[in-house]
Design a protein around this motif. Structure first.
Motif, PDB file in Angstrom:
ATOM      1  N   ARG A 137       0.848  -1.194   0.000  1.00  0.00           N
ATOM      2  CA  ARG A 137       0.000   0.000   0.000  1.00  0.00           C
ATOM      3  C   ARG A 137       0.883   1.244   0.000  1.00  0.00           C
ATOM      4  O   ARG A 137       2.031   1.199   0.445  1.00  0.00           O
ATOM      5  CB  ARG A 137      -0.903   0.042   1.241  1.00  0.00           C
ATOM      6  CG  ARG A 137      -1.995  -1.002   1.310  1.00  0.00           C
ATOM      7  CD  ARG A 137      -2.797  -0.842   2.591  1.00  0.00           C
ATOM      8  NE  ARG A 137      -3.995  -1.670   2.597  1.00  0.00           N
ATOM      9  CZ  ARG A 137      -4.027  -2.930   3.053  1.00  0.00           C
ATOM     10  NH1 ARG A 137      -2.923  -3.473   3.559  1.00  0.00           N
ATOM     11  NH2 ARG A 137      -5.149  -3.615   3.028  1.00  0.00           N
ATOM     12  N   GLY A 150     -10.515   3.643  10.722  1.00  0.00           N
ATOM     13  CA  GLY A 150      -9.372   2.973  10.109  1.00  0.00           C
ATOM     14  C   GLY A 150      -8.505   2.289  11.153  1.00  0.00           C
ATOM     15  O   GLY A 150      -8.700   2.438  12.365  1.00  0.00           O
ATOM     16  N   LEU A 168      -4.765   1.685   7.394  1.00  0.00           N
ATOM     17  CA  LEU A 168      -5.808   1.213   6.492  1.00  0.00           C
ATOM     18  C   LEU A 168      -7.064   2.044   6.696  1.00  0.00           C
ATOM     19  O   LEU A 168      -7.377   2.417   7.834  1.00  0.00           O
ATOM     20  CB  LEU A 168      -6.137  -0.257   6.765  1.00  0.00           C
ATOM     21  CG  LEU A 168      -5.132  -1.354   6.399  1.00  0.00           C
ATOM     22  CD1 LEU A 168      -3.803  -1.195   7.098  1.00  0.00           C
ATOM     23  CD2 LEU A 168      -5.724  -2.720   6.741  1.00  0.00           C
ATOM     24  N   PRO A 169      -7.801   2.320   5.645  1.00  0.00           N
ATOM     25  CA  PRO A 169      -9.099   2.983   5.820  1.00  0.00           C
ATOM     26  C   PRO A 169     -10.097   2.049   6.482  1.00  0.00           C
ATOM     27  O   PRO A 169      -9.844   0.845   6.644  1.00  0.00           O
ATOM     28  CB  PRO A 169      -9.505   3.330   4.388  1.00  0.00           C
ATOM     29  CG  PRO A 169      -8.791   2.330   3.543  1.00  0.00           C
ATOM     30  CD  PRO A 169      -7.494   2.044   4.233  1.00  0.00           C
ATOM     31  N   HIS A 208     -11.421  -1.922   4.002  1.00  0.00           N
ATOM     32  CA  HIS A 208     -10.118  -2.306   3.473  1.00  0.00           C
ATOM     33  C   HIS A 208     -10.050  -3.798   3.169  1.00  0.00           C
ATOM     34  O   HIS A 208     -10.934  -4.578   3.549  1.00  0.00           O
ATOM     35  CB  HIS A 208      -9.002  -1.922   4.445  1.00  0.00           C
ATOM     36  CG  HIS A 208      -9.134  -2.564   5.799  1.00  0.00           C
ATOM     37  ND1 HIS A 208      -9.742  -1.932   6.859  1.00  0.00           N
ATOM     38  CD2 HIS A 208      -8.725  -3.772   6.268  1.00  0.00           C
ATOM     39  CE1 HIS A 208      -9.702  -2.709   7.924  1.00  0.00           C
ATOM     40  NE2 HIS A 208      -9.103  -3.841   7.580  1.00  0.00           N
ATOM     41  N   THR A 239      -8.748  -3.071  -5.450  1.00  0.00           N
ATOM     42  CA  THR A 239      -9.273  -1.796  -4.955  1.00  0.00           C
ATOM     43  C   THR A 239     -10.599  -2.041  -4.251  1.00  0.00           C
ATOM     44  O   THR A 239     -11.518  -2.647  -4.820  1.00  0.00           O
ATOM     45  CB  THR A 239      -9.482  -0.797  -6.111  1.00  0.00           C
ATOM     46  OG1 THR A 239      -8.256  -0.657  -6.834  1.00  0.00           O
ATOM     47  CG2 THR A 239      -9.922   0.552  -5.587  1.00  0.00           C
ATOM     48  N   HIS A 240     -10.659  -1.582  -3.009  1.00  0.00           N
ATOM     49  CA  HIS A 240     -11.891  -1.717  -2.217  1.00  0.00           C
ATOM     50  C   HIS A 240     -12.135  -0.373  -1.538  1.00  0.00           C
ATOM     51  O   HIS A 240     -11.480  -0.032  -0.541  1.00  0.00           O
ATOM     52  CB  HIS A 240     -11.737  -2.824  -1.188  1.00  0.00           C
ATOM     53  CG  HIS A 240     -12.940  -3.001  -0.294  1.00  0.00           C
ATOM     54  ND1 HIS A 240     -14.216  -3.104  -0.777  1.00  0.00           N
ATOM     55  CD2 HIS A 240     -13.039  -3.090   1.072  1.00  0.00           C
ATOM     56  CE1 HIS A 240     -15.055  -3.256   0.235  1.00  0.00           C
ATOM     57  NE2 HIS A 240     -14.367  -3.248   1.362  1.00  0.00           N
ATOM     58  N   GLU A 290     -11.511   3.129  -0.599  1.00  0.00           N
ATOM     59  CA  GLU A 290     -10.296   3.942  -0.624  1.00  0.00           C
ATOM     60  C   GLU A 290      -9.024   3.111  -0.510  1.00  0.00           C
ATOM     61  O   GLU A 290      -7.919   3.652  -0.619  1.00  0.00           O
ATOM     62  CB  GLU A 290     -10.340   4.950   0.537  1.00  0.00           C
ATOM     63  CG  GLU A 290     -11.497   5.938   0.459  1.00  0.00           C
ATOM     64  CD  GLU A 290     -11.409   6.790  -0.802  1.00  0.00           C
ATOM     65  OE1 GLU A 290     -10.296   7.258  -1.131  1.00  0.00           O
ATOM     66  OE2 GLU A 290     -12.456   6.970  -1.470  1.00  0.00           O
ATOM     67  N   ASP A 291      -9.179   1.830  -0.306  1.00  0.00           N
ATOM     68  CA  ASP A 291      -8.012   0.969  -0.110  1.00  0.00           C
ATOM     69  C   ASP A 291      -7.544   0.403  -1.446  1.00  0.00           C
ATOM     70  O   ASP A 291      -8.343  -0.123  -2.231  1.00  0.00           O
ATOM     71  CB  ASP A 291      -8.353  -0.172   0.849  1.00  0.00           C
ATOM     72  CG  ASP A 291      -7.121  -0.897   1.353  1.00  0.00           C
ATOM     73  OD1 ASP A 291      -6.026  -0.295   1.335  1.00  0.00           O
ATOM     74  OD2 ASP A 291      -7.243  -2.060   1.766  1.00  0.00           O
ATOM     75  N   ARG A 292      -6.251   0.484  -1.687  1.00  0.00           N
ATOM     76  CA  ARG A 292      -5.660  -0.044  -2.922  1.00  0.00           C
ATOM     77  C   ARG A 292      -4.421  -0.852  -2.558  1.00  0.00           C
ATOM     78  O   ARG A 292      -3.479  -0.327  -1.958  1.00  0.00           O
ATOM     79  CB  ARG A 292      -5.297   1.088  -3.874  1.00  0.00           C
ATOM     80  CG  ARG A 292      -4.780   0.633  -5.236  1.00  0.00           C
ATOM     81  CD  ARG A 292      -4.555   1.839  -6.146  1.00  0.00           C
ATOM     82  NE  ARG A 292      -4.164   1.444  -7.488  1.00  0.00           N
ATOM     83  CZ  ARG A 292      -2.894   1.280  -7.880  1.00  0.00           C
ATOM     84  NH1 ARG A 292      -1.911   1.480  -7.008  1.00  0.00           N
ATOM     85  NH2 ARG A 292      -2.619   0.934  -9.122  1.00  0.00           N
TER      86      ARG A 292
END
Length: 591
Positions: free
Chosen positions: A24, A90, A181-182, A185, A262-263, A265-267
């Motif tokens: 990330r 998060g 993490l958001p 995630h 991608t989920h 805002e999490d990439r």
């Protein structure tokens, strides 16, 4: 010092992302200058002794300390920690790549977790301990390392170092880092390649564990072809993504597929590769190791992974790449990673450069006994490894710990395409119940061959019949004729010829199995020794592992000096020998 050690920035050593297969952008390295202290009690010190450069152990010159942690002492680390800018809901994760042997972690004096096992990473969720973004906290790590006086994994370390045993090191020796993490995630990601027998079709099975509502988007691509697959995947589900382009991985063509998940805002970015492994028989009935359905030569070198300035810790990313690339340039196709688990970046470099890895599980147990670890070198003895006391495995908790770490090692490295064989025990070092462990590993990972024992206390299990030959030339045993071969025959340690190179030697002592006075004599002996091995390879020997990649302390038996500055034998002569071995193992010549 190595050339890389001389340029280490103490404020930002090893700054690269430590986990290439789950990366990330929201992360921060905690490597650099911390405070340290040694105490004789498990209670916090009243004052600290001075700075230490993490992630180098206090015994390593690059740490700036130069002090051995003793079994009756505790080692303390301290630094300030700022809470990252994580959104409400998060999570903040503290990752410690490896801490040898037992670690307890505290934030502002409150313990947030502990871990035993000096070669494997662990992660702690420290969200609740850190408070709001931008707040300042104290991070403390307490370490106990009893080295060989306890049954924990220790590899080649010993407090009374010498000959084949190396300086015991302790504490943090892999990258420490924060990741945030958001609220929504990707909690877990598993990618499993699936190939058709003819390699014409392939797909990826992707399984996700998601936190938060909704589905994740998975995109697979290559640098050459762009996007080759895409899917929407829900939490707990496994989706199969057929690939538009099939490019199998091999050392000659180390093709990688990039995977992006991608989920919200999490990439998360990762990678994988397409290849199959196994064992089979060639046209003459010899048992061989297979890669992508075909016989593949395993011409290897033993890789201890030690450095004069960093001990278990390579001084830089470039240093790791140097070792791998140099061995590949010499014609070797395998590195046997010996009694050590490397940082994940090392395996990523093998994946990218195309180097096969035989991975050892790190040994432990009590003090080893000559009956099972020395005498079988001259007189092989059929000693059952259920006799735990003979192998230094009386301690039931220690056996349970090794069993747990064995499966954690397989889980940690199972996604790396370069890892092709698991080696569970070496030369009777803390060996026990090897056949049962081989069966358990095969259940956990049915895709890779298992070498249940490397060396002389064979129990008949696994996929490999492994031999070590230092004291006499290796010949295939008479019973090992094609119709009798159930397992692949491998010479997993041999050679060990020593040559001192003045100005590049670490020790006044010299250990090796045969001494040479100059590079010409070493080169000639290397060539002569392999005449018989080329014949054995034609007759069914499927893998070889030369000892070793570099000198290590007293051992002056490396192809390279300890500082990696001098290649001792003639490079062209080594390339010619490895080419003949590869040809002999594949039935394409070798004369």
């Amino acid at each position: 010092m190595t050339r890389w050690g001389r340029t280490v920035d103490p404020d930002a050593p090893l700054p690269e992302h430590p986990r290439p297969q789950r990366e990330r952008a929201t992360w921060r390295s905690l490597n650099g200058v911390w405070e340290h202290a040694f105490t004789h009690q498990p209670t916090p010190p009243t004052a600290y002794d001075g700075p230490i450069v993490v992630p180098f152990s206090p015994e390593a010159p690059l740490s700036g300390v130069g002090r051995q942690l003793r079994p009756d002492e505790w080692l303390w680390y301290r630094r300030a920690l700022t809470t990252p800018d994580v959104e409400p809901g998060g999570r903040v994760l503290l990752h410690l790549g490896a801490v040898d042997q037992q670690a307890s972690v505290r934030v502002d004096g409150v313990e947030v977790g502990e871990h035993t096992g000096g070669y494997l990473p662990f992660t702690l969720d420290v969200t609740d301990a850190l408070g709001s973004p931008g707040s300042e906290h104290e991070l403390v790590v307490r370490v106990r390392d009893r080295s060989e006086t306890a049954p924990h994994a220790r590899g080649k370390q010993r407090l009374d170092r010498g000959e084949i045993w190396y300086t015991a090191q302790s504490g943090i020796w892999q990258t420490v880092w924060l990741e945030w993490l958001p609220a929504g995630h990707v909690a877990d990601l598993e990618v499993t390649p699936v190939l058709s027998p003819d390699l014409a079709e392939a797909s990826l099975e992707v399984r996700l564990d998601l936190v938060g509502a909704g589905r994740a988007t998975v995109v697979v691509s290559t640098a050459e072809d762009g996007e080759v697959a895409r899917a929407s995947v829900g939490s707990g589900a496994t989706a199969r993504l057929p690939l538009r382009v099939v490019r199998p991985w091999s050392p000659e063509h180390p093709q990688l597929y990039d995977v992006t998940v991608t989920h919200g805002e999490d990439r998360v970015t990762s990678y994988t590769a397409l290849r199959t492994l196994g064992t089979g028989r060639d046209a003459d009935g010899h048992a061989r190791l297979l890669l992508n359905g075909r016989t593949y030569p395993h011409v290897g070198v033993l890789d201890q992974g030690y450095w004069p300035d960093g001990l278990l810790t390579a001084p830089s990313d470039a240093a790791m790449v140097h070792d791998i690339a140099t061995m590949k340039d010499l014609g070797f196709t395998v590195l046997r990673k010996h009694a050590k688990v490397e940082p994940l970046r090392w395996y990523a470099h093998c994946d990218r450069l195309g180097m096969l890895v035989w991975q050892d599980v790190v040994n432990g147990g009590g003090r080893y006994r000559a009956l099972t670890t020395t005498r079988p070198a001259r007189l092989p003895l059929p000693i059952p490894d259920r006799l735990h006391g003979l192998f230094g495995r009386q301690d039931a908790d220690g056996r349970a710990e090794l069993t747990r770490e064995l499966h954690e090692t397989v889980a940690l490295l199972g996604a790396s395409p370069s890892v092709v064989v698991w080696t569970l025990f070496n030369e009777g070092w803390g060996q026990f119940d090897a056949n049962a462990h081989a069966r358990a590993v095969r259940r956990q990972d049915p895709t890779r061959p298992v070498n249940h024992v490397s060396g002389w206390v064979d129990q008949g299990g696994g996929d490999v019949r492994s031999f070590h030959a230092y004291l006499r030339p290796f010949t295939l045993p008479r019973l090992h004729r094609p119709r009798w071969w159930r397992r692949v025959v491998a010479l997993t340690e041999y050679g060990g010829h020593s040559l001192r190179v003045p100005g590049h030697d670490w020790s006044d002592r010299e250990f090796g199995y045969r001494h040479h006075d100059d590079a010409a004599a070493l080169t000639a002996a290397f060539e002569q020794l392999h005449e018989g091995l080329v014949e054995a390879a034609r007759d069914g020997l499927a893998a070889t592992v030369w000892t070793q990649l570099s000198d290590v302390e007293d051992e002056l038996n490396g192809l390279l000096t300890y500082d990696r500055e001098v290649l001792k034998p003639d490079a062209d002569a080594v390339r010619a020998v490895t080419a003949r071995l590869r040809a002999a193992m594949t039935g394409s010549g070798g004369r």
